[in-house]
Design a protein around this motif. Structure first.
Motif, mmCIF file in Angstrom:
data_model
loop_
_atom_site.group_PDB
_atom_site.id
_atom_site.type_symbol
_atom_site.label_atom_id
_atom_site.label_comp_id
_atom_site.label_asym_id
_atom_site.label_seq_id
_atom_site.Cartn_x
_atom_site.Cartn_y
_atom_site.Cartn_z
ATOM 1 N N MET A 380 64.294 42.244 83.814
ATOM 2 C CA MET A 380 63.844 40.754 83.831
ATOM 3 C C MET A 380 64.049 41.250 82.079
ATOM 4 S SD MET A 380 60.223 41.894 84.310
ATOM 5 C CE MET A 380 59.962 41.283 85.486
ATOM 6 N N LEU A 381 64.076 40.233 81.281
ATOM 7 C CA LEU A 381 64.703 40.559 79.725
ATOM 8 C C LEU A 381 62.858 40.486 78.665
ATOM 9 C CD1 LEU A 381 66.075 40.395 76.359
ATOM 10 C CD2 LEU A 381 66.170 38.386 77.019
ATOM 11 N N VAL A 382 62.824 41.393 78.427
ATOM 12 C CA VAL A 382 61.716 41.797 77.232
ATOM 13 C C VAL A 382 62.048 41.945 76.586
ATOM 14 C CG1 VAL A 382 60.276 42.682 79.317
ATOM 15 C CG2 VAL A 382 61.398 44.888 77.691
ATOM 16 N N GLU A 383 61.882 41.760 74.740
ATOM 17 C CA GLU A 383 61.745 41.887 73.692
ATOM 18 C C GLU A 383 62.482 43.103 73.217
ATOM 19 O OE1 GLU A 383 59.782 40.725 68.484
ATOM 20 O OE2 GLU A 383 59.054 40.108 70.358
ATOM 21 N N GLY A 384 62.878 43.229 72.567
ATOM 22 C CA GLY A 384 64.013 44.376 71.655
ATOM 23 C C GLY A 384 64.814 45.461 72.806
ATOM 24 N N THR A 385 65.474 44.551 73.517
ATOM 25 C CA THR A 385 65.792 45.347 74.302
ATOM 26 C C THR A 385 67.284 45.277 74.406
ATOM 27 O OG1 THR A 385 66.198 44.053 76.544
ATOM 28 C CG2 THR A 385 64.918 45.480 75.979
ATOM 29 N N ARG A 386 68.703 45.868 74.389
ATOM 30 C CA ARG A 386 70.300 45.478 74.080
ATOM 31 C C ARG A 386 70.259 44.067 75.220
ATOM 32 N NH1 ARG A 386 73.474 48.990 74.943
ATOM 33 N NH2 ARG A 386 72.447 50.281 76.130
ATOM 34 N N LEU A 387 69.974 43.937 76.549
ATOM 35 C CA LEU A 387 69.797 42.791 76.663
ATOM 36 C C LEU A 387 69.983 41.089 76.669
ATOM 37 C CD1 LEU A 387 70.787 42.237 79.898
ATOM 38 C CD2 LEU A 387 68.187 41.993 80.297
ATOM 39 N N GLY A 388 68.681 41.722 75.480
ATOM 40 C CA GLY A 388 68.928 40.459 74.439
ATOM 41 C C GLY A 388 70.263 39.411 74.516
ATOM 42 N N SER A 429 52.612 42.524 81.769
ATOM 43 C CA SER A 429 52.333 40.482 80.516
ATOM 44 C C SER A 429 53.774 39.676 81.052
ATOM 45 C CB SER A 429 51.360 40.798 80.028
ATOM 46 O OG SER A 429 50.902 41.708 80.157
ATOM 47 N N ALA A 430 52.814 38.524 81.566
ATOM 48 C CA ALA A 430 53.785 37.609 81.313
ATOM 49 C C ALA A 430 54.494 37.193 80.223
ATOM 50 C CB ALA A 430 53.330 35.600 82.467
ATOM 51 N N HIS A 431 53.553 37.263 79.092
ATOM 52 C CA HIS A 431 54.406 36.947 77.743
ATOM 53 C C HIS A 431 54.924 37.697 76.829
ATOM 54 C CE1 HIS A 431 50.374 39.814 76.863
ATOM 55 N NE2 HIS A 431 51.242 39.645 75.518
ATOM 56 N N ASP A 432 55.319 38.831 77.568
ATOM 57 C CA ASP A 432 56.013 40.233 76.890
ATOM 58 C C ASP A 432 57.608 39.454 77.560
ATOM 59 O OD1 ASP A 432 55.153 42.069 75.489
ATOM 60 O OD2 ASP A 432 54.114 42.928 77.225
ATOM 61 N N ILE A 433 57.871 39.397 78.679
ATOM 62 C CA ILE A 433 58.837 38.747 79.375
ATOM 63 C C ILE A 433 59.616 37.043 78.176
ATOM 64 C CG2 ILE A 433 59.883 38.046 82.005
ATOM 65 C CD1 ILE A 433 57.802 38.804 83.125
ATOM 66 N N VAL A 434 60.206 37.815 78.429
ATOM 67 C CA VAL A 434 60.897 36.228 77.999
ATOM 68 C C VAL A 434 61.871 36.000 78.510
ATOM 69 C CG1 VAL A 434 62.848 36.330 75.758
ATOM 70 C CG2 VAL A 434 61.596 37.944 75.648
ATOM 71 N N ALA A 435 62.838 36.641 80.037
ATOM 72 C CA ALA A 435 63.415 35.939 80.471
ATOM 73 C C ALA A 435 63.291 36.438 81.696
ATOM 74 C CB ALA A 435 64.966 35.464 80.141
ATOM 75 N N GLY A 436 63.718 35.478 82.823
ATOM 76 C CA GLY A 436 62.799 36.665 84.500
ATOM 77 C C GLY A 436 62.086 36.299 85.203
#
Length: 624
Positions: A380-388, A429-436
């Protein structure tokens, strides 16, 4: 609260079975005419209230006329979240302090308030931060919470998270483990006093547990990390390095091995005994010396971040270990006797559902791997990762819910009978998940799909007894045999007619190849010794020396050990060793094992503990 408790007692005296729905109706009935929400009663408050009255107002407690049998049923009914000890032990998860990570995976969160890959909103991380990441404080807080919820807390599995355990300095690792045991070894009064003293010490050093102040302190560094202007390691140096309160604390956050072993000896007879100690690492950090150091600390299980065995996906994500290196790590972990708990991540960049299923099949069937447990963590994508960047460009897209459910359901159905799938989603937490995936009950959805398919399931967690009661006399002992690269494995299980598991044992029989690896690597284990890597009996955790309504303390564990010894003897082994947890050493001594370096051993053919009629009969089911 007393009126609600008396309602429950009245129903129990009538022989009623109080399920969750019935108890919820009783709570609602007592709250219906109470306007002030703060005055509402709740299930959560029942157990602390009952213990308080019994301890501090004995005359009032006696007026309730509760005998031992009624009390046992009452405590079962008012226990909060009974599944927490359904596996047979009370689990306490602790988090080590933030520390630089040697890896830089594409998908890994970079929350500078946490160890690499963890997020400050995760429940265990929130508890750790409120405790200054202090192991003594974390155990003390969790021990009290589990006790207040009505769970037996005399048998504890400690799970140490926080990234790669081997990356931390050895003195800190020893201190951390020493303090875990110290928190369990002291009396309630000593623990309460030490908790207050420690909190005062951290506060006097200039540290805080206020969430807003913590977020403000880290906000600038976090923004620079998220924008790629600084690295996670550089941010940690700013926040926890020289000239910070955290750096000053390192002078006393260290211990020697003798201090650890002193706490070990105390725990052998403590009120809260450690029956498992788990740490996590990466495959490329696994070494014979590192594993021996883990064992000296009392570790019994290693969590290892595999993520995938697809070389294309490994390269795309920046993982440092190739499949051959992962296989070597598995071999060393197995030969040390540890349980192997692998992490696998479907939906990584460079993968697809078909490749994910192939990787899972390889992990669970290729003799080079064959872990005992698996965590399936969808990427899953969270803010601040290179996956973004990949997500923004369309080069990575999360699976839709139907695709993910279908994939995970297939993993459950194809799981071999020795494998336990412990989790299927991160506690983020759902609010930390950008996508996934954001569905917190994903496992329930997957298991519903499995049931609807009508296909048989051998996976351990799907079949375990959990909180149900069981008649052990209806169980039969069954053996599953399979080959690993360095050992022949035997999975012994007590099963009921409906295939539910009451207990199991994992036995490793080193092969000639395993013997060569032991000699070449200078391992502390011996090729002439079979190794019992795990013994586990299910049912709601029973206090030591009592019998629960489940399967514990009915002689099932002893029977598993005796059958394992007989199998090892029949296979030509002269000795059996067990990777006993510190708190189980006395149990194995009573079964005829002696302390033998980092393990406990028993000579075969000399068995003072075995009953005259020998071990129970066993069905032999070889894995195809």
């Amino acid at each position: 609260m007393e009126e609600l408790l008396l309602d429950i007692l009245a129903l129990l005296r009538e022989g009623a079975h109080l399920d969750t729905a019935t108890l919820a109706r009783l709570v609602r009935a007592r709250n219906v005419d109470v306007r002030e929400v703060s005055q509402h009663v709740s299930k959560k408050g029942l157990h602390p209230f009952y213990l308080h009255v019994k301890r501090d107002d004995p005359e009032r407690w006696r007026s309730w006329e509760i005998d031992e049998s009624l009390e046992r049923r009452l405590l079962d009914a008012i226990r909060v979240k009974p599944r927490r000890t359904a596996s047979g032990v009370a689990t306490i998860t602790v988090i080590a302090r933030p520390w630089p990570c040697g890896g830089d995976c594409l998908f890994c969160p970079n929350d500078v308030r946490m160890p690499k890959s963890y997020l400050s909103d995760e429940p265990a991380c929130q508890r750790a931060e409120r405790c200054f990441f202090d192991p003594f404080l974390q155990v003390s807080v969790r021990l009290a919470a589990l006790g207040d919820m009505g769970h037996p807390i005399d048998k504890v599995e400690l799970i140490v998270l926080g990234g790669t355990w081997c990356d931390y300095p050895a003195p800190y690792r020893r201190w951390f483990v020493r303090e875990l045991f110290a928190a369990l070894n002291c009396s309630d009064a000593e623990r309460a006093a030490e908790v207050e003293a420690r909190r005062a010490r951290y506060r006097s050093a200039g540290l805080t547990t206020d969430p807003q102040r913590l977020a403000a302190r880290a906000s600038d560094a976090q923004q620079r990390v998220n924008e790629g202007r600084t690295t996670y390691a550089q941010a940690l140096a700013e926040l926890y390095g020289p000239n910070t309160p955290w750096h000053d604390l390192t002078a006393w956050q260290q211990a020697d091995q003798g201090e650890v072993e002193c706490q070990h000896r105390l725990n052998e007879r403590a009120a809260h005994r450690v029956v498992g100690l788990v740490v996590e690492t990466r495959p490329e950090r696994v070494s014979a010396a590192g594993l021996a150091a883990m064992r000296q600390l009392g570790c019994t299980k290693v969590q290892i971040g595999v993520q995938t065995l697809d070389e294309r996906a490994l390269e795309a994500c920046g993982r440092l270990a190739a499949p051959a290196q992962i296989a070597r790590a598995f071999a060393l972990i197995r030969l040390h006797g540890f349980k192997i708990h692998a992490h696998l991540m479907p939906n990584l960049p460079g993968s697809d559902p078909a490749a994910d299923l192939r990787a899972y099949r390889t992990l669970t069937s290729d003799p080079r791997f064959c872990p005992d447990e698996v965590k399936l963590y969808p990427c899953m994508l969270v803010e601040g990762t290179r996956l973004g960047a990949l997500h923004e460009s369309g080069r990575w897209t999360p699976y839709d819910e139907a695709t993910l459910t279908s994939l995970l359901a297939e993993c459950v159905v194809e799981a071999p009978p020795y494998l336990r799938i412990s989790r299927m989603v991160r506690d983020i937490s759902a609010h930390d998940i950008v996508a996934g995936v954001k569905r917190t009950n994903l496992r329930q959805q997957v298991e519903r799909a499995v049931r609807q398919s009508g296909r048989p399931v051998d996976e351990v967690r799907y079949r375990e007894l959990a909180t149900d009661r069981a008649d052990a006399r209806r169980a039969r002992l069954r053996a599953h045999r399979y080959d690993a690269d360095v050992a022949r494995e035997v999975f012994l299980e007590w099963v009921l007619p409906d295939e539910r598991i009451l207990g199991f044992l994992r036995l490793s029989l080193p092969t000639a190849h395993g013997a060569r690896v032991m000699e070449e690597e200078g391992l502390p284990t011996c090729a002439s010794h079979a190794m019992i890597r795990e013994v586990h009996v299910y049912g709601a955790a029973a206090p030591l020396h009592r019998t629960s309504g489940g399967a514990q303390h009915q002689g099932l564990g002893r029977a598993l050990v005796e059958r394992a010894c007989r199998i090892a003897q029949d296979e030509g082994f002269a000795h059996v060793s067990v990777i006993s947890a510190v708190g189980t050493r006395d149990y194995y001594r009573r079964l005829g094992f002696r302390d033998d370096g980092m393990y406990q051993s028993r000579d075969l053919g000399k068995n003072p503990a075995q009953d005259a009629e020998g071990p129970p009969a066993c069905d032999d089911a070889r894995r195809p």
